[in-house]
Design a protein around this motif. Structure first.
Motif, PDB file in Angstrom:
ATOM      1  N   HIS A 299      -4.682   4.326  15.638  1.00 44.19           N
ATOM      2  CA  HIS A 299      -6.049   3.756  15.619  1.00 44.19           C
ATOM      3  C   HIS A 299      -7.023   4.927  15.491  1.00 44.19           C
ATOM      4  O   HIS A 299      -6.977   5.671  14.518  1.00 44.19           O
ATOM      5  CB  HIS A 299      -6.209   2.932  16.907  1.00 44.19           C
ATOM      6  CG  HIS A 299      -7.406   2.039  16.982  1.00 44.19           C
ATOM      7  ND1 HIS A 299      -8.253   1.803  15.935  1.00 44.19           N
ATOM      8  CD2 HIS A 299      -7.899   1.294  18.024  1.00 44.19           C
ATOM      9  CE1 HIS A 299      -9.208   0.959  16.314  1.00 44.19           C
ATOM     10  NE2 HIS A 299      -9.017   0.641  17.580  1.00 44.19           N
TER      11      HIS A 299
ATOM     12  N   LYS B 107      12.996   6.583   4.892  1.00 49.27           N
ATOM     13  CA  LYS B 107      13.115   5.523   5.921  1.00 49.27           C
ATOM     14  C   LYS B 107      13.649   6.060   7.249  1.00 49.27           C
ATOM     15  O   LYS B 107      13.372   5.500   8.311  1.00 49.27           O
ATOM     16  CB  LYS B 107      14.079   4.433   5.430  1.00 49.27           C
ATOM     17  CG  LYS B 107      13.479   3.460   4.477  1.00 49.27           C
ATOM     18  CD  LYS B 107      13.482   2.049   5.112  1.00 49.27           C
ATOM     19  CE  LYS B 107      12.471   1.118   4.523  1.00 49.27           C
ATOM     20  NZ  LYS B 107      11.101   1.352   4.917  1.00 49.27           N
TER      21      LYS B 107
ATOM     22  N   ARG C 262       4.717   9.708   9.060  1.00 49.62           N
ATOM     23  CA  ARG C 262       3.839   8.934   8.171  1.00 49.62           C
ATOM     24  C   ARG C 262       2.695   9.816   7.712  1.00 49.62           C
ATOM     25  O   ARG C 262       2.285  10.711   8.453  1.00 49.62           O
ATOM     26  CB  ARG C 262       3.237   7.746   8.907  1.00 49.62           C
ATOM     27  CG  ARG C 262       4.214   6.641   9.087  1.00 49.62           C
ATOM     28  CD  ARG C 262       3.580   5.434   9.725  1.00 49.62           C
ATOM     29  NE  ARG C 262       4.528   4.327   9.640  1.00 49.62           N
ATOM     30  CZ  ARG C 262       4.207   3.054   9.698  1.00 49.62           C
ATOM     31  NH1 ARG C 262       2.961   2.710   9.862  1.00 49.62           N
ATOM     32  NH2 ARG C 262       5.120   2.123   9.610  1.00 49.62           N
ATOM     33  N   LEU C 263       2.160   9.549   6.557  1.00 52.40           N
ATOM     34  CA  LEU C 263       0.971  10.284   6.124  1.00 52.40           C
ATOM     35  C   LEU C 263      -0.203   9.749   6.926  1.00 52.40           C
ATOM     36  O   LEU C 263      -0.633   8.608   6.718  1.00 52.40           O
ATOM     37  CB  LEU C 263       0.707  10.059   4.638  1.00 52.40           C
ATOM     38  CG  LEU C 263       1.501  10.870   3.629  1.00 52.40           C
ATOM     39  CD1 LEU C 263       0.882  10.703   2.249  1.00 52.40           C
ATOM     40  CD2 LEU C 263       1.577  12.350   4.002  1.00 52.40           C
TER      41      LEU C 263
ATOM     42  N   GLY D   1      -3.922   9.022   8.093  1.00 52.79           N
ATOM     43  CA  GLY D   1      -5.115   8.844   7.261  1.00 52.79           C
ATOM     44  C   GLY D   1      -4.822   8.021   6.012  1.00 52.79           C
ATOM     45  O   GLY D   1      -5.690   7.888   5.145  1.00 52.79           O
TER      46      GLY D   1
ATOM     47  N   LYS E 284       3.205   0.023  -1.949  1.00 60.45           N
ATOM     48  CA  LYS E 284       2.955  -0.428  -0.567  1.00 60.45           C
ATOM     49  C   LYS E 284       1.458  -0.529  -0.263  1.00 60.45           C
ATOM     50  O   LYS E 284       1.066  -0.801   0.862  1.00 60.45           O
ATOM     51  CB  LYS E 284       3.623   0.521   0.425  1.00 60.45           C
ATOM     52  CG  LYS E 284       5.144   0.500   0.329  1.00 60.45           C
ATOM     53  CD  LYS E 284       5.765   1.044   1.577  1.00 60.45           C
ATOM     54  CE  LYS E 284       7.274   1.103   1.506  1.00 60.45           C
ATOM     55  NZ  LYS E 284       7.923  -0.188   1.290  1.00 60.45           N
TER      56      LYS E 284
HETATM   57  N1  CMC Z   1       2.731   6.742   5.437  1.00 59.76           N
HETATM   58  C1  CMC Z   1       3.921   6.332   4.936  1.00 59.76           C
HETATM   59  N2  CMC Z   1       4.339   5.051   4.928  1.00 59.76           N
HETATM   60  C2  CMC Z   1       3.505   4.136   5.476  1.00 59.76           C
HETATM   61  C3  CMC Z   1       2.252   4.492   6.025  1.00 59.76           C
HETATM   62  C4  CMC Z   1       1.869   5.846   5.980  1.00 59.76           C
HETATM   63  N3  CMC Z   1       0.688   6.233   6.479  1.00 59.76           N
HETATM   64  N4  CMC Z   1       1.633   3.381   6.494  1.00 59.76           N
HETATM   65  C5  CMC Z   1       2.479   2.366   6.269  1.00 59.76           C
HETATM   66  N5  CMC Z   1       3.598   2.827   5.646  1.00 59.76           N
HETATM   67  C6  CMC Z   1       4.745   2.009   5.162  1.00 59.76           C
HETATM   68  C7  CMC Z   1       5.623   1.599   6.324  1.00 59.76           C
HETATM   69  O1  CMC Z   1       6.678   2.505   6.522  1.00 59.76           O
HETATM   70  C8  CMC Z   1       6.089   0.249   5.865  1.00 59.76           C
HETATM   71  O2  CMC Z   1       7.157   0.436   4.947  1.00 59.76           O
HETATM   72  P1  CMC Z   1       8.363  -0.649   4.852  1.00 59.76           P
HETATM   73  O3  CMC Z   1       7.727  -1.930   4.418  1.00 59.76           O
HETATM   74  O4  CMC Z   1       9.280  -0.060   3.846  1.00 59.76           O
HETATM   75  O5  CMC Z   1       8.939  -0.729   6.231  1.00 59.76           O
HETATM   76  C9  CMC Z   1       4.918  -0.334   5.094  1.00 59.76           C
HETATM   77  O6  CMC Z   1       4.182   0.817   4.637  1.00 59.76           O
HETATM   78  C10 CMC Z   1       3.992  -1.218   5.923  1.00 59.76           C
HETATM   79  O7  CMC Z   1       3.693  -0.524   7.152  1.00 59.76           O
HETATM   80  P2  CMC Z   1       3.317  -1.238   8.515  1.00 59.76           P
HETATM   81  O8  CMC Z   1       3.472  -0.252   9.627  1.00 59.76           O
HETATM   82  O9  CMC Z   1       4.064  -2.534   8.631  1.00 59.76           O
HETATM   83  O10 CMC Z   1       1.801  -1.574   8.258  1.00 59.76           O
HETATM   84  P3  CMC Z   1       0.755  -1.917   9.356  1.00 59.76           P
HETATM   85  O11 CMC Z   1      -0.239  -2.757   8.689  1.00 59.76           O
HETATM   86  O12 CMC Z   1       1.381  -2.439  10.601  1.00 59.76           O
HETATM   87  O13 CMC Z   1       0.177  -0.448   9.733  1.00 59.76           O
HETATM   88  C11 CMC Z   1      -1.202   1.420  10.006  1.00 59.76           C
HETATM   89  C12 CMC Z   1      -1.109  -0.012   9.473  1.00 59.76           C
HETATM   90  C13 CMC Z   1      -2.671   1.891   9.848  1.00 59.76           C
HETATM   91  C14 CMC Z   1      -0.838   1.464  11.501  1.00 59.76           C
HETATM   92  C15 CMC Z   1      -0.261   2.337   9.180  1.00 59.76           C
HETATM   93  O14 CMC Z   1      -0.595   2.286   7.803  1.00 59.76           O
HETATM   94  C16 CMC Z   1      -0.256   3.769   9.688  1.00 59.76           C
HETATM   95  O15 CMC Z   1       0.481   4.091  10.631  1.00 59.76           O
HETATM   96  N6  CMC Z   1      -1.095   4.679   9.058  1.00 59.76           N
HETATM   97  C17 CMC Z   1      -1.259   6.013   9.540  1.00 59.76           C
HETATM   98  C18 CMC Z   1      -2.211   6.016  10.736  1.00 59.76           C
HETATM   99  C19 CMC Z   1      -3.659   5.847  10.306  1.00 59.76           C
HETATM  100  O16 CMC Z   1      -4.145   6.481   9.390  1.00 59.76           O
HETATM  101  N7  CMC Z   1      -4.392   4.977  11.059  1.00 59.76           N
HETATM  102  C20 CMC Z   1      -5.827   4.795  10.866  1.00 59.76           C
HETATM  103  C21 CMC Z   1      -6.218   3.440  10.418  1.00 59.76           C
HETATM  104  S1  CMC Z   1      -7.954   3.396   9.907  1.00 59.76           S
HETATM  105  C22 CMC Z   1      -8.817   3.670  11.387  1.00 59.76           C
HETATM  106  C23 CMC Z   1      -8.823   2.512  12.299  1.00 59.76           C
HETATM  107  O17 CMC Z   1      -9.291   1.423  11.871  1.00 59.76           O
HETATM  108  O18 CMC Z   1      -8.406   2.657  13.466  1.00 59.76           O
END
Ligand code: CMC
Length: 432
Positions: free
Chosen positions: A268, A298, A303-304, A306, A360
């Motif tokens: 977050h 996998k 994770r990247l 941002g 994705k």
């Molecule tokens: N890098 C690599 N792969 C990713 C990433 C990433 N940053 N984010 C999602 N994925 C992949 C994930 O591995 C999954 O792959 P698969 O379907 O093969 O299992 C797929 O994309 C969907 O991921 P998810 O975790 O189910 O998606 P989510 O909607 O639950 O997660 C998130 C959203 C923001 C938690 C996630 O994208 C993440 O961890 N990003 C990095 C952290 C980040 O930048 N957060 C800030 C969000 S913006 C500020 C805020 O509003 O707080």
């Protein structure tokens, strides 16, 4: 919310059928009302992470994740970021309409004249270790505000709710700046009433008592945009935390402290710090392919940071505006040779060109660019999340006020799918 639904859905479980009302919002998908599900059908719903559950009705913020749209009280975020400023957006979020000139002047006056904190709070800060994370200090100090301002903790008194809201919006920058000054061993800098909200925050962070500090207007504008773009974001994790905490009737300072604690997590608000730390770890442009490969693997939890978003699945509208601000700030500061910022630029290009991220729907989110701006401005990474917290305070406060005024408000109490042992008899220690 009106209980008169024009349509309903039929749910059949074994030989029993029940009707579930369907409500149509002013925007977004229709919503199934399952409030009577347990009493009528004896079942719960199962939705970890609340990916399909509306926890409340609200009139504040709307996000269309497919279109990449973010509206505050109906106004698109890009229009607000371009034409408005943070305190005007605060007014809009809190009271529902853009202010007239007189209303804005009065609001700015009230916020500006609440920016000082109780002098005894200094002692409270001094109890922390100097190397404490500013978010750790903020979580503690904001919770402690209920001890310093007990005259605005009665949630049933609308006047006290208003005073508590203004106090939080006004004092959060002072507290964040004090947390920063404390960790670097510099004296606290008092707020200045002649400065606007963003300039005042920069002054409290970067001024020192031994010389004059002039706020650069481009940096103040970029700071104000960071505040504006983070002001509210519907029912995200920290906002839902504030709502859940306050559903018990807890005082507003305690509830906002709960929101700050939730925001700290790297998925977050902690993502902006985690993102910059990732860029530092990558270090040089030639190592980018290695990290992209890790993000795609996998078996690797990396994770990247941002990149990606739970709701936005095409682009983050806040990131578009933030990128423009990042370009302006980098040009002004002439920091193009900063290796971290070079890694950021190349990583953005490489990820956007990679089919894994395209498939994705993973693209840079607001925190990718906000981290770059804050780094260029000279903030340490540990201050990134406190800055997010101070920006989001108005969102938490507005959602909290909306919830308290809602006659449907009841204590939040989710159910569970229990998979543990069924009832069994206690055994004496000798027989185990
Ligand atoms: N890098 C690599 N792969 C990713 C990433 C990433 N940053 N984010 C999602 N994925 C992949 C994930 O591995 C999954 O792959 P698969 O379907 O093969 O299992 C797929 O994309 C969907 O991921 P998810 O975790 O189910 O998606 P989510 O909607 O639950 O997660 C998130 C959203 C923001 C938690 C996630 O994208 C993440 O961890 N990003 C990095 C952290 C980040 O930048 N957060 C800030 C969000 S913006 C500020 C805020 O509003 O707080």
């Amino acid at each position: 919310m009106s209980d008169t639904a024009k349509r309903s859905a039929k749910l059949t479980i074994d030989d029993q059928s029940i009707d579930l009302p369907i409500y149509s919002p002013t925007a977004g998908p229709d919503v199934l009302d399952i409030r009577k599900l347990y009493s009528q059908a004896g079942v719960f719903t199962y939705d970890p992470g609340f990916t399909s559950t509306a926890s409340c009705d609200s009139t504040i913020t709307f996000i269309d994740g497919i279109k990449g749209e973010l509206l505050h009280r109906g106004y698109p975020i890009d229009q607000l970021a371009e034409n408005s400023h943070y305190l005007e957006v605060c007014y809009l979020l809190m009271y529902g309409e853009l202010p007239t000139a007189a209303e804005l002047e009065d609001f700015e006056f009230r916020v500006t004249h609440h920016t000082m904190v109780h002098e005894q709070m200094m002692n409270f800060f001094r109890g922390f270790r100097r190397d404490a994370h500013p978010m750790a200090i903020m979580t503690g100090v904001i919770g402690a505000m209920s001890a310093f301002y007990p005259d605005s903790t009665d949630v049933n008194d609308p006047w006290q709710r208003e005073v508590a809201s203004i106090r939080m919006i006004a004092k959060m920058p002072t507290i964040a700046a004090m947390a920063y000054k404390y960790t670097i061993g510099q004296p606290f800098v008092y707020p200045r009433n002649d400065l606007d909200y963003a300039s005042n925050f920069l002054s409290m962070c970067f001024a020192v008592p031994c010389e004059d500090y002039e706020v650069n207007p481009v940096l103040a504008r970029a700071m104000d945009r960071i505040f504006t773009l983070h002001a509210d974001h519907e029912q995200n994790a920290s906002t839902s935390t504030v709502r859940l905490a306050s559903s018990s009737g807890a005082n507003p300072f305690a509830c906002i402290a709960a929101g700050v604690a939730c925001l700290w997590g790297p998925a977050h608000g902690g993502a902006n710090q985690a993102c910059l730390e990732m860029l530092q770890e990558i270090g040089t442009v030639d190592r980018i392919p290695e990290f992209i490969a890790r993000a795609k693997d996998k078996d690797d939890p990396f994770r990247l940071m941002g990149f990606g978003h739970r709701v936005y699945k095409n682009f983050d509208p806040r990131a578009k505006v933030m990128k423009q601000s990042a370009d302006e700030v980098l040009e002004l500061l002439g920091v193009d040779n900063n290796p971290i910022l070079q890694v950021a630029k190349e990583l953005e290009k490489a990820a956007l060109a990679d089919p894994y991220f395209a498939e994705k729907k993973l693209f840079p989110n607001v925190d990718f660019y906000s981290g770059i701006i804050l780094e260029a401005m000279g903030f340490p990474t540990s201050m990134f999340t406190p800055i997010f917290a101070l920006s989001r305070t108005v969102g938490w406060v507005s959602q909290w006020k909306e919830m308290i005024a809602d006659p449907q408000n009841k204590i939040g109490r989710p159910r569970q799918l229990y998979l543990g042992e069924t009832s069994r008899n206690y055994t004496d220690i000798e027989t185990r």
